[in-house]
Design a protein around this motif. Structure first.
Motif, PDB file in Angstrom:
ATOM      1  N   LYS A   1      67.256  33.785  66.549  1.00 33.22           N
ATOM      2  CA  LYS A   1      66.442  34.793  65.848  1.00 33.22           C
ATOM      3  C   LYS A   1      65.262  35.214  66.716  1.00 33.22           C
ATOM      4  O   LYS A   1      64.940  36.404  66.805  1.00 33.22           O
ATOM      5  N   VAL A   2      64.610  34.265  67.370  1.00 35.31           N
ATOM      6  CA  VAL A   2      63.465  34.570  68.225  1.00 35.31           C
ATOM      7  C   VAL A   2      63.903  35.422  69.416  1.00 35.31           C
ATOM      8  O   VAL A   2      63.259  36.421  69.753  1.00 35.31           O
ATOM      9  N   VAL A   3      65.005  35.060  70.058  1.00 36.99           N
ATOM     10  CA  VAL A   3      65.512  35.813  71.210  1.00 36.99           C
ATOM     11  C   VAL A   3      65.875  37.239  70.795  1.00 36.99           C
ATOM     12  O   VAL A   3      65.473  38.212  71.439  1.00 36.99           O
ATOM     13  N   VAL A   4      66.609  37.350  69.702  1.00 41.83           N
ATOM     14  CA  VAL A   4      67.038  38.664  69.231  1.00 41.83           C
ATOM     15  C   VAL A   4      65.824  39.488  68.785  1.00 41.83           C
ATOM     16  O   VAL A   4      65.768  40.705  69.032  1.00 41.83           O
ATOM     17  N   SER A   5      64.837  38.853  68.169  1.00 44.50           N
ATOM     18  CA  SER A   5      63.621  39.567  67.760  1.00 44.50           C
ATOM     19  C   SER A   5      62.884  40.132  68.970  1.00 44.50           C
ATOM     20  O   SER A   5      62.368  41.243  68.924  1.00 44.50           O
ATOM     21  N   GLY A   6      62.840  39.362  70.048  1.00 45.19           N
ATOM     22  CA  GLY A   6      62.203  39.848  71.280  1.00 45.19           C
ATOM     23  C   GLY A   6      62.919  41.060  71.845  1.00 45.19           C
ATOM     24  O   GLY A   6      62.277  42.050  72.232  1.00 45.19           O
ATOM     25  N   ILE A   7      64.238  41.003  71.871  1.00 46.54           N
ATOM     26  CA  ILE A   7      65.020  42.137  72.371  1.00 46.54           C
ATOM     27  C   ILE A   7      64.829  43.347  71.445  1.00 46.54           C
ATOM     28  O   ILE A   7      64.639  44.472  71.905  1.00 46.54           O
ATOM     29  N   SER A   8      64.834  43.114  70.139  1.00 47.97           N
ATOM     30  CA  SER A   8      64.639  44.196  69.172  1.00 47.97           C
ATOM     31  C   SER A   8      63.259  44.822  69.304  1.00 47.97           C
ATOM     32  O   SER A   8      63.110  46.038  69.156  1.00 47.97           O
ATOM     33  N   LEU A   9      62.256  44.004  69.588  1.00 43.87           N
ATOM     34  CA  LEU A   9      60.900  44.521  69.780  1.00 43.87           C
ATOM     35  C   LEU A   9      60.875  45.524  70.932  1.00 43.87           C
ATOM     36  O   LEU A   9      60.323  46.616  70.808  1.00 43.87           O
ATOM     37  N   VAL A  10      61.535  45.171  72.034  1.00 42.53           N
ATOM     38  CA  VAL A  10      61.600  46.069  73.191  1.00 42.53           C
ATOM     39  C   VAL A  10      62.399  47.325  72.848  1.00 42.53           C
ATOM     40  O   VAL A  10      61.984  48.446  73.152  1.00 42.53           O
ATOM     41  N   LEU A  11      63.548  47.155  72.203  1.00 40.60           N
ATOM     42  CA  LEU A  11      64.365  48.312  71.809  1.00 40.60           C
ATOM     43  C   LEU A  11      63.599  49.237  70.861  1.00 40.60           C
ATOM     44  O   LEU A  11      63.647  50.466  71.008  1.00 40.60           O
ATOM     45  N   ASN A  12      62.886  48.652  69.906  1.00 38.82           N
ATOM     46  CA  ASN A  12      62.107  49.466  68.971  1.00 38.82           C
ATOM     47  C   ASN A  12      61.011  50.241  69.688  1.00 38.82           C
ATOM     48  O   ASN A  12      60.739  51.396  69.363  1.00 38.82           O
ATOM     49  N   TYR A  13      60.380  49.616  70.676  1.00 40.03           N
ATOM     50  CA  TYR A  13      59.348  50.306  71.446  1.00 40.03           C
ATOM     51  C   TYR A  13      59.947  51.498  72.192  1.00 40.03           C
ATOM     52  O   TYR A  13      59.429  52.610  72.135  1.00 40.03           O
ATOM     53  N   VAL A  14      61.046  51.270  72.884  1.00 36.47           N
ATOM     54  CA  VAL A  14      61.687  52.338  73.662  1.00 36.47           C
ATOM     55  C   VAL A  14      62.120  53.476  72.742  1.00 36.47           C
ATOM     56  O   VAL A  14      61.860  54.651  73.032  1.00 36.47           O
ATOM     57  N   LEU A  15      62.757  53.138  71.625  1.00 31.75           N
ATOM     58  CA  LEU A  15      63.202  54.176  70.695  1.00 31.75           C
ATOM     59  C   LEU A  15      62.020  54.911  70.073  1.00 31.75           C
ATOM     60  O   LEU A  15      62.066  56.141  69.913  1.00 31.75           O
ATOM     61  N   SER A  16      60.965  54.190  69.737  1.00 33.70           N
ATOM     62  CA  SER A  16      59.788  54.849  69.158  1.00 33.70           C
ATOM     63  C   SER A  16      59.128  55.780  70.162  1.00 33.70           C
ATOM     64  O   SER A  16      58.732  56.895  69.830  1.00 33.70           O
ATOM     65  N   LYS A  17      59.008  55.313  71.393  1.00 34.80           N
ATOM     66  CA  LYS A  17      58.331  56.102  72.424  1.00 34.80           C
ATOM     67  C   LYS A  17      59.149  57.327  72.831  1.00 34.80           C
ATOM     68  O   LYS A  17      58.608  58.415  72.977  1.00 34.80           O
ATOM     69  N   TRP A  18      60.443  57.169  73.020  1.00 31.01           N
ATOM     70  CA  TRP A  18      61.259  58.240  73.594  1.00 31.01           C
ATOM     71  C   TRP A  18      62.029  59.071  72.584  1.00 31.01           C
ATOM     72  O   TRP A  18      62.513  60.144  72.913  1.00 31.01           O
ATOM     73  N   VAL A  19      62.135  58.583  71.326  1.00 30.66           N
ATOM     74  CA  VAL A  19      62.882  59.345  70.318  1.00 30.66           C
ATOM     75  C   VAL A  19      61.950  59.831  69.206  1.00 30.66           C
ATOM     76  O   VAL A  19      61.961  61.008  68.859  1.00 30.66           O
ATOM     77  N   VAL A  20      61.137  58.946  68.664  1.00 32.04           N
ATOM     78  CA  VAL A  20      60.377  59.274  67.466  1.00 32.04           C
ATOM     79  C   VAL A  20      59.041  59.942  67.767  1.00 32.04           C
ATOM     80  O   VAL A  20      58.767  61.030  67.295  1.00 32.04           O
ATOM     81  N   PHE A  21      58.203  59.282  68.560  1.00 32.91           N
ATOM     82  CA  PHE A  21      56.844  59.778  68.813  1.00 32.91           C
ATOM     83  C   PHE A  21      56.686  60.387  70.196  1.00 32.91           C
ATOM     84  O   PHE A  21      55.615  60.336  70.775  1.00 32.91           O
ATOM     85  N   ARG A  22      57.735  60.974  70.705  1.00 30.08           N
ATOM     86  CA  ARG A  22      57.656  61.577  72.040  1.00 30.08           C
ATOM     87  C   ARG A  22      56.691  62.749  72.003  1.00 30.08           C
ATOM     88  O   ARG A  22      56.624  63.490  71.018  1.00 30.08           O
ATOM     89  N   LYS A  23      55.969  62.880  73.048  1.00 26.46           N
ATOM     90  CA  LYS A  23      55.017  63.986  73.150  1.00 26.46           C
ATOM     91  C   LYS A  23      55.729  65.176  73.759  1.00 26.46           C
ATOM     92  O   LYS A  23      56.242  65.119  74.864  1.00 26.46           O
ATOM     93  N   VAL A  24      55.793  66.244  72.983  1.00 25.36           N
ATOM     94  CA  VAL A  24      56.452  67.465  73.451  1.00 25.36           C
ATOM     95  C   VAL A  24      55.370  68.392  73.995  1.00 25.36           C
ATOM     96  O   VAL A  24      54.410  68.713  73.315  1.00 25.36           O
ATOM     97  N   SER A  25      55.541  68.813  75.240  1.00 24.32           N
ATOM     98  CA  SER A  25      54.532  69.689  75.878  1.00 24.32           C
ATOM     99  C   SER A  25      54.800  71.129  75.576  1.00 24.32           C
ATOM    100  O   SER A  25      55.874  71.593  75.496  1.00 24.32           O
TER     101      SER A  25
END
Length: 142
Positions: free
Chosen positions: A118-142
């Motif tokens: 659970k800890v290992v998978v949570s760490g991987i999910s944390l990184v995946l969530n960051y990448v998806l949030s940054k590049w899909v959800v809250f991306r800054k459109v110029s």
């Protein structure tokens, strides 16, 4: 080599990534504590408590990510909705990944220390969530 290391540190250790990590830990606490309250104090079945605690964590994560991590300030319903829907979809994707990875490690690979998985998978999910949030959800459109 030293310059490469310094550049890497600047890219990885910035306000956004550090605040995401802090709010990611807090989101995990929201999930775990709300689950515990629902199952132990309110007597809710563990399956329902799992779903409700996940939902509470996703809502907490959306609000903190929007306002504090990625600093998306628009509160117009259209703008909030256009961020919320992809955010939830991305979280569902990582939820499915988490479930599949847990089954693969515990049942498939026979790892009996499920909390370590659970800890290992949570760490991987944390990184995946960051990448998806940054590049899909809250991306800054110029």
């Amino acid at each position: 080599m030293k310059r490469l290391w310094i550049n890497l540190q600047k890219k990885l250790l910035n306000f956004e990534s550090v605040s995401y990590f802090i709010f990611g830990v807090l989101t995990t606490l929201v999930d775990w504590i709300s689950y515990r309250v629902m199952t132990r104090w309110w007597g809710i079945d563990y399956k329902a408590a799992t779903a409700w605690s996940w939902a509470a964590a996703v809502i907490f994560a959306f609000i903190t990510n929007k306002l504090f991590v990625f600093q998306s300030r628009s509160l117009k319903p259209k703008d909030v909705w256009s961020e919320f829907v992809p955010f939830v979809v991305c979280r569902i994707v990582t939820l499915l990944f988490t479930l599949a990875a847990m089954v693969a490690m515990v049942d498939g690979m026979g790892i009996r220390q499920d909390f370590i998985c659970k800890v290992v998978v949570s760490g991987i999910s944390l990184v995946l969530n960051y990448v998806l949030s940054k590049w899909v959800v809250f991306r800054k459109v110029s």
